[in-house]
Structure formats: C-alpha cells, structure tokens
Write a protein that holds these residues in place. Structure first.
Motif, PDB file in Angstrom:
ATOM      1  N   ASP A 121      22.728  12.417   6.907  1.00 24.77           N
ATOM      2  CA  ASP A 121      21.687  12.873   7.829  1.00 24.77           C
ATOM      3  C   ASP A 121      20.455  13.279   7.045  1.00 24.77           C
ATOM      4  N   VAL A 161      16.606  15.029   8.142  1.00 29.09           N
ATOM      5  CA  VAL A 161      15.756  15.547   9.205  1.00 29.09           C
ATOM      6  C   VAL A 161      14.488  16.117   8.580  1.00 29.09           C
ATOM      7  N   HIS A 202      21.608   8.690   9.681  1.00 24.37           N
ATOM      8  CA  HIS A 202      20.901   9.267  10.818  1.00 24.37           C
ATOM      9  C   HIS A 202      19.636   9.924  10.288  1.00 24.37           C
ATOM     10  N   MET A 203      18.518   9.668  10.980  1.00 22.68           N
ATOM     11  CA  MET A 203      17.257  10.248  10.549  1.00 22.68           C
ATOM     12  C   MET A 203      16.494  10.727  11.772  1.00 22.68           C
ATOM     13  N   ALA A 204      15.879  11.890  11.656  1.00 27.45           N
ATOM     14  CA  ALA A 204      15.033  12.417  12.722  1.00 27.45           C
ATOM     15  C   ALA A 204      13.763  12.978  12.090  1.00 27.45           C
ATOM     16  N   VAL A 205      12.642  12.710  12.741  1.00 26.89           N
ATOM     17  CA  VAL A 205      11.355  13.165  12.233  1.00 26.89           C
ATOM     18  C   VAL A 205      10.635  13.898  13.345  1.00 26.89           C
ATOM     19  N   SER A 206      10.201  15.105  13.051  1.00 28.11           N
ATOM     20  CA  SER A 206       9.383  15.872  13.980  1.00 28.11           C
ATOM     21  C   SER A 206       7.932  15.654  13.564  1.00 28.11           C
ATOM     22  N   MET A 216      12.043  13.539  16.832  1.00 27.79           N
ATOM     23  CA  MET A 216      12.574  12.414  17.564  1.00 27.79           C
ATOM     24  C   MET A 216      13.637  11.724  16.720  1.00 27.79           C
ATOM     25  N   MET A 217      14.683  11.253  17.357  1.00 24.79           N
ATOM     26  CA  MET A 217      15.684  10.450  16.659  1.00 24.79           C
ATOM     27  C   MET A 217      15.078   9.077  16.447  1.00 24.79           C
ATOM     28  N   LEU A 218      15.273   8.523  15.274  1.00 22.44           N
ATOM     29  CA  LEU A 218      14.682   7.233  14.972  1.00 22.44           C
ATOM     30  C   LEU A 218      15.636   6.096  15.303  1.00 22.44           C
ATOM     31  N   LYS A 219      15.138   5.094  15.993  1.00 22.66           N
ATOM     32  CA  LYS A 219      15.916   3.901  16.295  1.00 22.66           C
ATOM     33  C   LYS A 219      15.855   2.986  15.074  1.00 22.66           C
TER      34      LYS A 219
END
Length: 179
Positions: free
Chosen positions: A111, A113, A35-39, A1-4
C-alpha cells in the motif's frame, strides 16, 4: 482518491517524467504498489511517489544508489533503533547487515498513500535466513514480515521517516524468540 489501473499507469509516467529517476534507474527498476491512493493533484504527488518507490527499490535490492537518490542529505529517522546511525548511513548499514542474514531478501509495496507532504507505505518483506545474524547461522528458514513507514517528503526526497516493523514475527522466524 483510490487510483484505478489506468490512473496508476499515468502516475507512474509522471513519476518518471517529473521525478527524474537516477541515471542508472528506469521505471522498470521501481516496485509497483499493489494499492495506491493520492489525496490531491497527482502531478504534485508524483515526486513524492517516486521518492517512496525509489526507497522501496533500495529495500528490495540492497542497491545503495536507490537510497541515496530517495533520501534527503539531512534525512532523519524519527524511530531510530538502538545502535543504528542517524542519517542516510543508518538504512545503508541496516540493509547490509540484514542482507548478510537474508541474502535473497525482497520487499513489495502493498500500500502507498499520499496526503499533503506525507507518504505512508506498507512493505512486505520475504526471503530465507541462510546467512549469519549475530552469532546465529540460518538454516534456510522462511522470513516473511511486514513494515509500515511514514515519510515526510520535501523537494522530492524523504526528509523524515517513522517506521514500525513486525520484529516479533521476524525474531520468531529467525529462531531468536519462541513461537
């Protein structure tokens, strides 16, 4: 998910509380990823994010304490450049040598991830070539290049690293390769 932004703040607080920063480091010492995304679960990802951001703080500052905190004792560089020592000592030597050429070097995390036990990081390096690089003396040229790292994190430390740097742009900026 992209983090807000609010979730990024939450994850950052988890990094501090779960990850346990080195005694000399605070959350404000760590860079912030643009930008950060965590699965998966952010709580599980927090120590992995902390390891990646702590290592980025090393590249940003040159402070060896950050590298020693982020890297596992048996750290392995899977894309080891020729002439660089394996293990924790390799990045320490690389940073020292490059900072002789670019003393004002800084690194930003563009970025980050997290998926499974892997963290991918895109770093943006900037500075000025005012020092010495081999036999070449800098004349203040701007240095601006990117790097991509893939880490395997185990027990909150980077155990393995695969990396690619934009060395062509860097060598052109240093004047070692014609544009």
């Amino acid at each position: 998910m992209m983090l807000k932004p609010s979730l990024i703040t939450y994850v950052a607080s988890l990094v501090v509380s779960v990850g346990g920063l080195a005694s000399t480091a605070t959350a404000s010492d760590l860079p912030v990823a643009r930008h950060m995304a965590v699965s998966g679960d952010a709580t599980v990802a927090a120590p992995m994010i902390q390891a990646a951001l702590t290592y980025a703080a090393f590249w940003n500052t040159g402070d060896e304490a950050f590298a020693r905190r982020a890297l596992a004792a048996d750290f392995t560089d899977r894309t080891l450049p020729s002439g660089r020592s394996q293990g924790v000592v390799g990045p320490l030597q690389a940073s020292k040598a490059f900072r002789l050429a670019v003393p004002d070097l800084n690194a930003e995390v563009e970025d980050l991830v997290v998926a499974g036990d892997r963290v991918s990081v895109r770093l943006h390096f900037r500075g000025h070539f005012t020092g010495q690089f081999g036999a070449l003396q800098g004349a203040g040229q701007t240095v601006d290049f990117q790097a991509f790292d893939l880490y395997r994190v185990a027990d909150g430390r980077i155990a393995e690293n695969w990396h690619l740097e934009d060395n062509l742009s860097l060598m052109q900026q240093l004047g070692l390769v014609k544009r």
